[in-house]
Design a protein around this motif. Sequence first.
Motif, short mmCIF file in Angstrom:
data_model
loop_
_atom_site.label_atom_id
_atom_site.label_comp_id
_atom_site.label_asym_id
_atom_site.label_seq_id
_atom_site.Cartn_x
_atom_site.Cartn_y
_atom_site.Cartn_z
N ASP A 177 63.95 -84.75 23.27
CA ASP A 177 64.83 -84.39 24.38
C ASP A 177 65.68 -85.58 24.83
N ARG A 178 66.98 -85.38 24.88
CA ARG A 178 67.92 -86.45 25.21
C ARG A 178 67.67 -87.01 26.61
N VAL A 219 71.07 -82.60 17.73
CA VAL A 219 70.93 -81.20 18.12
C VAL A 219 71.73 -81.03 19.41
N ARG A 220 72.93 -80.54 19.27
CA ARG A 220 73.89 -80.52 20.38
C ARG A 220 73.32 -79.84 21.63
N GLY A 221 73.42 -80.54 22.74
CA GLY A 221 72.95 -80.00 24.01
C GLY A 221 71.48 -80.22 24.28
#
Length: 229
Positions: A177-178, A219-221
């Motif tokens: 998770d970003r 993984v965009r978003g």
Amino acid sequence: MNNPAIKILFAEDEPSLAMIVKESLESRSFYVDHHLDGAAAYKAFEKESYDIAVLDVMMPKMDGYELAKRIRANNQAIPIVFLTAKSQTEDVLKGFDVGGNDYLKKPFSMEELIVRIHNLLDRKKVQTSSQEFGLGGYSFNFPQQKLVYQEQDAVKLTHRESHLLYHLIQNKNQVLDRSYILQKLWGNDDFFSGRSMDVFISKLRKKLASDPSLEIVNVRGYGYKLIES
């Protein structure tokens, strides 16, 4: 909060701010060794042992970047926090490139500084544990910050690269998770921290490029995923 064993090397050339920070930290039982310029701070570093360094960026005789480089050349383990009025992305990235672990933009709250200090010292405890990982054709020694591909020479990773790779490995083939990793390693998930993390991801991709079975995908978003096929 008692911190009798925590010894801080503090370099700040603004006397009024330095006095406030020093007195606030000492009121919480930290030991603070304050110096008004980078050269004096480095002389103290050569003679004494510290748990963490808190460095202003703009200082006379030797700025915080140069001071951090010299400290890091002699000690790979000590956490370094930059205090800076600069907020441009390139300034923040330069701080990480020369060996910094975290930064606080002026003005800042003392409570935030204390939280950052504790977070960095907690990370240092994790890093000193004995952990080595196999990753494709690579061997990653987390405490020593070394990445070795097969029989080739070891590649030295920075503090930030090592911790980021460690968390990617812990979540291998899953999305990291970003927002979580930004809060964990950078202390916040603002724009500058996000740009910094993107740069470090790019650096890790290059250092893992010898093994085509490994890939770090965006993984965009959501975040990043380390894939080992």
